[in-house]
Enzyme design. Structure first.
Site, PDB file in Angstrom:
ATOM      1  N   GLY A  23     -42.043  -1.521 -16.144  1.00  0.00           N
ATOM      2  CA  GLY A  23     -43.314  -1.182 -16.778  1.00  0.00           C
ATOM      3  C   GLY A  23     -44.528  -1.381 -15.900  1.00  0.00           C
ATOM      4  O   GLY A  23     -45.624  -1.591 -16.422  1.00  0.00           O
ATOM      5  N   LYS A  24     -44.393  -1.291 -14.587  1.00  0.00           N
ATOM      6  CA  LYS A  24     -45.547  -1.481 -13.697  1.00  0.00           C
ATOM      7  C   LYS A  24     -46.556  -0.346 -13.874  1.00  0.00           C
ATOM      8  O   LYS A  24     -47.760  -0.585 -14.021  1.00  0.00           O
ATOM      9  CB  LYS A  24     -45.059  -1.547 -12.243  1.00  0.00           C
ATOM     10  CG  LYS A  24     -44.107  -2.705 -11.972  1.00  0.00           C
ATOM     11  CD  LYS A  24     -43.702  -2.769 -10.528  1.00  0.00           C
ATOM     12  CE  LYS A  24     -42.874  -1.572 -10.115  1.00  0.00           C
ATOM     13  NZ  LYS A  24     -41.590  -1.498 -10.827  1.00  0.00           N
ATOM     14  N   THR A  25     -46.074   0.877 -13.845  1.00  0.00           N
ATOM     15  CA  THR A  25     -46.981   2.013 -14.042  1.00  0.00           C
ATOM     16  C   THR A  25     -47.549   2.023 -15.454  1.00  0.00           C
ATOM     17  O   THR A  25     -48.710   2.397 -15.665  1.00  0.00           O
ATOM     18  CB  THR A  25     -46.230   3.322 -13.751  1.00  0.00           C
ATOM     19  OG1 THR A  25     -45.644   3.262 -12.442  1.00  0.00           O
ATOM     20  CG2 THR A  25     -47.169   4.510 -13.819  1.00  0.00           C
ATOM     21  N   GLY A  83     -42.050  -5.738  -9.154  1.00  0.00           N
ATOM     22  CA  GLY A  83     -40.951  -5.903 -10.092  1.00  0.00           C
ATOM     23  C   GLY A  83     -39.891  -4.849  -9.900  1.00  0.00           C
ATOM     24  O   GLY A  83     -40.093  -3.854  -9.196  1.00  0.00           O
ATOM     25  N   PRO A  84     -38.732  -5.051 -10.510  1.00  0.00           N
ATOM     26  CA  PRO A  84     -37.651  -4.066 -10.401  1.00  0.00           C
ATOM     27  C   PRO A  84     -38.056  -2.732 -11.017  1.00  0.00           C
ATOM     28  O   PRO A  84     -39.016  -2.650 -11.795  1.00  0.00           O
ATOM     29  CB  PRO A  84     -36.498  -4.722 -11.175  1.00  0.00           C
ATOM     30  CG  PRO A  84     -36.858  -6.161 -11.299  1.00  0.00           C
ATOM     31  CD  PRO A  84     -38.344  -6.222 -11.316  1.00  0.00           C
ATOM     32  N   PRO A  85     -37.335  -1.677 -10.700  1.00  0.00           N
ATOM     33  CA  PRO A  85     -37.648  -0.372 -11.307  1.00  0.00           C
ATOM     34  C   PRO A  85     -37.469  -0.403 -12.820  1.00  0.00           C
ATOM     35  O   PRO A  85     -36.523  -0.989 -13.342  1.00  0.00           O
ATOM     36  CB  PRO A  85     -36.635   0.572 -10.640  1.00  0.00           C
ATOM     37  CG  PRO A  85     -36.211  -0.115  -9.393  1.00  0.00           C
ATOM     38  CD  PRO A  85     -36.273  -1.575  -9.683  1.00  0.00           C
ATOM     39  N   HIS A  87      -3.651  -4.175 -19.115  1.00  0.00           N
ATOM     40  CA  HIS A  87      -4.606  -4.503 -18.038  1.00  0.00           C
ATOM     41  C   HIS A  87      -5.891  -5.095 -18.625  1.00  0.00           C
ATOM     42  O   HIS A  87      -6.364  -6.161 -18.180  1.00  0.00           O
ATOM     43  CB  HIS A  87      -4.908  -3.237 -17.227  1.00  0.00           C
ATOM     44  CG  HIS A  87      -5.810  -3.479 -16.053  1.00  0.00           C
ATOM     45  ND1 HIS A  87      -5.343  -3.577 -14.765  1.00  0.00           N
ATOM     46  CD2 HIS A  87      -7.160  -3.648 -15.973  1.00  0.00           C
ATOM     47  CE1 HIS A  87      -6.359  -3.806 -13.949  1.00  0.00           C
ATOM     48  NE2 HIS A  87      -7.477  -3.843 -14.666  1.00  0.00           N
ATOM     49  N   GLU A  88      -6.466  -4.419 -19.611  1.00  0.00           N
ATOM     50  CA  GLU A  88      -7.703  -4.925 -20.221  1.00  0.00           C
ATOM     51  C   GLU A  88      -7.451  -6.203 -21.018  1.00  0.00           C
ATOM     52  O   GLU A  88      -8.314  -7.091 -21.061  1.00  0.00           O
ATOM     53  CB  GLU A  88      -8.319  -3.850 -21.116  1.00  0.00           C
ATOM     54  CG  GLU A  88      -8.697  -2.565 -20.394  1.00  0.00           C
ATOM     55  CD  GLU A  88      -9.661  -2.819 -19.249  1.00  0.00           C
ATOM     56  OE1 GLU A  88     -10.485  -3.755 -19.359  1.00  0.00           O
ATOM     57  OE2 GLU A  88      -9.584  -2.112 -18.226  1.00  0.00           O
TER      58      GLU A  88
END
Length: 686
Positions: free
Chosen positions: A277-279, A272-274, A494-495
């Site tokens: 919650g893998k760890t 999974g992406p960083p 601009h915005e």
């Protein structure tokens, strides 16, 4: 007339004169000078006692009178150093010889050339010599490497001899001991260090932890894991929890599975992406399983010395097999599990030895019965195929970014212990944070708590959470930045151009917030709320991508319409990069070009150290490249014309929004949409 006094008797008189016994007082001499002055003269003229013993002075003449021994100066102190002053020889031949038992080499050569050295005796190693002067005194000299020394001695008639042993003094013996001492100490030190590395006698308490424990695993071991994390603390990853709960249940109740012929999974890879919650899931598994738990980082295997990685893998699995059933967790396994076979550099790749050993330990000839391997990575595409096959990692659990419901649960978990105001709505926060991972949401709540403490508040309100969200996305506010009124007006238009084009594009993301407060490298920001379904699926239509390009160009179009071509600024540089990237992907990858057709050209290059190609190779001709450039330019010009049409048609709303931004600096989505009620705006139809 008193009898004449010799030098030896005078020396005797000097010694007895210093004693306190009155019976040993020397006889009065018939000399008009005082006695102490005469005695001092005798002390200065008499040679040392050893010299007198070796070379006895010649007897004095019968007519010698004691008056020749008078002190040169009657003003001298008669008791000054009477006992400590060494008598000097009276021989003129030895008068200029050096004092002391050791001479400098230059003094020795000078004495030899003057004929004042009778004999020399070299030590066995030739480093020292002992000389005998013509007056009988002896001294030692340290001899340098002088090839002319023997010739000089022979020319001046010096008797030369060599000692059979270390007769020249203790220097030879000390040199011999010194030559043996250093190798002995070096060998003893190496022996001690290697004994520590092997955990044998002399290894110290525990036998491990020495500086030479290169081949031992540095994994952390917990017999009864106390991570403080269970599956209750993990939110937003329900599918991943289900997969891992089966592994935990297998360890707790193996009979339920073995009765049906099921085998325990040998490995489980968390992908999974960083920040997803893998760890954290691995820690929850350790807290729930109740079996011995080994944890380490893959970067700990390969360090300074060659062969250390494979040795540490062997040591880790030996410990794990001794504690089976158990769990081994390897974090960031891509550090050692990358693809093999790049073959660049011509040298040995230590990482390949480590992964080969890891493959053998996980499912080799001996097997790893009872050891479950958990591993985590955010780069599954670079892992070796042999590592991913069933039998090693039987399961690959994808831990993806949470959806809206998952983000709500994660926010509830990370808000524990925090004082929240009643206006905090986790549902709204979750919808404003699409694509945020669990780590991002934890950081969001922590930043909100810090802002509340900085403002001396007792509770965390929605304002602190909103400000923390903008801080995370765009950086902190530049409160002390001095911005001229003209620049504020330009940024406001601009915005406003971005927001106006985005609001009138069909099926585009709604405007969430507009701000002209400088943050980070941006002078102003327009926030859109992307569709949750679109983010989760990753599917983008052609119309959405064309709308996205038009919205990105809305800022430059507004500058041109309001300030003219000559006064546009570089504020749209990032917008142009985004537009060019989207347009080129539409042509080269997505097949949205009629002239190029339904083909993908110009694939990305791979990393050679991952076993992939060296660099990107153009698989099309120069003529095709010209067509690609023309198609990209056509898509960009089409988006530019659409943005121009919208802004010129609804320029009154543009003026209202820019004026509102200059007054309030920040306008939320609801307030912005209220401007369209009176403006009678219509959605753009291509």
């Amino acid at each position: 007339m008193a009898p004449p006094c010799s030098i030896s008797s005078a020396s005797h008189l000097l010694i007895t004169a210093s004693l306190p016994k009155p019976s040993l007082r020397p006889p009065r001499l018939p000399h008009p000078k005082p006695l102490p002055a005469a005695l001092l003269a005798l002390a200065a003229a008499a040679p040392t006692l050893p010299a007198l013993a070796d070379v006895p002075a010649p007897p004095p003449s019968p007519t010698q009178d004691v008056q020749v021994l008078e002190a040169p100066s009657p003003a001298a102190n008669p008791f000054s150093n009477a006992l400590l002053t060494a008598p000097k020889p009276t021989s003129s031949a030895a008068a200029d010889l050096p004092e002391g038992a050791q001479w400098r080499y230059s003094e020795f050569l000078s004495a030899v050339k003057k004929g004042k050295v009778e004999r020399v005796r070299f030590s066995k190693d030739g480093g020292l010599l002992q000389l005998t002067a013509i007056d009988g005194r002896r001294a030692t000299v340290v001899v340098p490497n002088d090839p002319d020394l023997i010739d000089i001695l022979a020319t001046n008639g010096v008797d030369i001899s060599v000692a059979e042993g270390d007769a020249a003094g203790p220097g030879g013996f000390l040199a011999f001991v010194g030559n043996l001492l250093f190798p002995f100490l070096a060998f003893a030190g190496l022996f001690f260090l290697f004994r520590r590395a092997q955990g044998g006698p002399g290894a110290g308490p525990g036998g491990l932890g020495g500086p030479m424990d290169f081949g031992r695993s540095k994994s952390k071991f917990q017999e009864v894991p106390e991570t403080g994390v269970t599956f209750v603390d993990v939110a937003g990853a329900d599918q991943a929890k289900l997969e891992l709960q089966e592994v935990v249940d297998f360890l707790k109740n193996p009979d339920k599975y073995t009765a049906l012929g099921a085998k325990i999974p040998k490995g489980c890879l968390l992908v999974g992406p960083p920040g997803t919650g893998k760890t954290l899931l691995a820690r929850a598994v350790a807290g729930e399983a109740g079996v011995p738990f080994f944890s380490c980082a893959a970067s700990e295997f390969v360090e300074l010395f060659v062969g250390v990685g494979a040795s540490r893998v062997r040591d880790l699995f030996e410990k794990a097999k001794a504690k089976a059933p158990c769990i081994v967790f390897i974090d960031e396994i891509d550090a050692v599990g990358r693809q093999r076979g790049a073959g660049l550099g011509g040298g040995n790749d230590e990482r390949e030895q480590t992964i080969n050993q890891l493959l053998t330990e996980m499912d080799g000839f001996a097997g790893n019965s009872g050891v479950i391997v958990l591993a985590a990575t955010n780069r599954p595409d670079v892992l070796d195929a042999a590592l991913l096959r069933p039998g090693r990692f039987d399961r690959q659990v994808t831990v993806d970014r949470p959806d809206v419901a998952g983000r709500v649960k994660i926010l509830e978990v990370h808000s524990r212990g925090k004082a929240l105001a009643k206006d905090v709505d986790f549902e709204k926060i979750a919808r404003r944070t699409p694509g945020f991972t669990g780590a991002d949401l934890q950081n969001l709540m922590n930043e909100a708590a810090i802002l509340a403490a900085r403002r001396d508040l007792k509770e965390i309100s929605k304002d602190e959470i909103s400000d923390a969200l903008e801080r995370i996305i765009a950086g902190p506010e530049k409160k002390n930045a001095v911005v001229s009124e003209e620049k504020r007006r330009l940024v406001a238009y601009h915005e406003a151009g971005h927001a106006l084009v985005g609001a009138l594009m069909p099926e585009y993301d709604p405007v969430a917030k507009i701000s002209i407060i400088p943050r980070g490298q941006a002078g102003g920001l327009t926030f859109f709320a992307p569709s949750e379904e679109r983010l989760e699926s990753g599917l983008y239509s052609r119309s959405y991508l064309e709308n996205q390009m038009a919205v990105a160009l809305g800022g430059r179009v507004a500058e041109e319409v309001i300030f003219g071509q000559e006064n546009v600024t570089t504020g749209a540089s990032n917008d142009f990069m985004q537009v060019s990237r989207v347009a080129r992907q539409m042509v080269e990858r997505f097949g949205f070009s009629k002239k190029i057709g339904q083909v993908a050209i110009g694939g990305p290059g791979g990393n050679p150290f991952l076993g992939q190609q060296m660099s990107s190779q153009k698989d099309y001709s120069m003529a095709t490249a010209d067509v690609v450039d023309a198609e990209v330019r056509e898509l960009v010009e089409k988006a530019y014309s659409r943005a121009t049409q919208i802004i010129t048609t609804h320029i009154d709303i543009l003026h209202k929004l820019a004026q509102l931004l200059m007054e309030k600096e920040t306008v939320d989505g609801e307030e912005f949409m209220s401007l369209f009620i009176d403006g009678q705006a219509e959605l753009f139809v291509a």
